[in-house]
Design a protein around this motif. Structure first.
Motif, mmCIF file in Angstrom:
data_model
loop_
_atom_site.group_PDB
_atom_site.id
_atom_site.type_symbol
_atom_site.label_atom_id
_atom_site.label_comp_id
_atom_site.label_asym_id
_atom_site.label_seq_id
_atom_site.Cartn_x
_atom_site.Cartn_y
_atom_site.Cartn_z
ATOM 1 N N GLN A 134 6.040 8.753 -2.818
ATOM 2 C CA GLN A 134 6.554 9.426 -1.636
ATOM 3 C C GLN A 134 5.964 10.826 -1.570
ATOM 4 O OE1 GLN A 134 10.793 9.346 -1.324
ATOM 5 N NE2 GLN A 134 10.869 7.125 -1.202
ATOM 6 N N VAL A 135 5.673 11.258 -0.371
ATOM 7 C CA VAL A 135 5.107 12.571 -0.143
ATOM 8 C C VAL A 135 6.069 13.346 0.728
ATOM 9 C CG1 VAL A 135 3.148 13.825 0.838
ATOM 10 C CG2 VAL A 135 2.773 11.616 -0.264
ATOM 11 N N ARG A 155 12.768 8.495 8.528
ATOM 12 C CA ARG A 155 11.902 7.573 7.787
ATOM 13 C C ARG A 155 12.064 6.147 8.317
ATOM 14 N NH1 ARG A 155 12.429 9.444 3.195
ATOM 15 N NH2 ARG A 155 14.520 8.658 2.825
ATOM 16 N N GLN A 156 13.305 5.710 8.498
ATOM 17 C CA GLN A 156 13.555 4.354 8.995
ATOM 18 C C GLN A 156 13.031 4.211 10.423
ATOM 19 O OE1 GLN A 156 15.777 3.186 11.530
ATOM 20 N NE2 GLN A 156 15.355 1.057 11.076
#
Length: 86
Positions: A3-4, A35-36
């Motif tokens: 993850q970034v 994100r979703q």
């Protein structure tokens, strides 16, 4: 999965609108919700692109060949294509 961390700028009205529709039980943080939403957008964009390409190809092809095709194999290949595995 790596993850970034990144910063996203958006209008304050959009943030207020997000807070109105975000379910805190399902999405405890704004980051989870965004994100979703982005994952959903990317998936739907890929599906639309594949659907459009299939339609374009279908217009150029003789689809009667599919009458003898192995549909289970065809569906598996479509699922792989949608996942980006082909």
């Amino acid at each position: 999965m790596e993850q970034v961390r990144t910063t996203v700028r958006m209008p304050s009205k959009l943030l207020k609108d997000i807070e109105k529709v975000r379910d805190p039980q399902k999405f405890p943080t704004l980051s989870d919700f965004v994100r979703q939403a982005v994952e959903h957008y990317v998936t739907e964009t890929r599906r639309k692109s594949l659907r459009d390409e299939c339609r374009r190809l279908a217009e150029e092809e003789n689809l009667s060949e599919f009458a003898d095709a192995d549909l289970d194999e065809y569906m598996e290949r479509m699922a792989q294509a949608e996942k980006g595995e082909l």
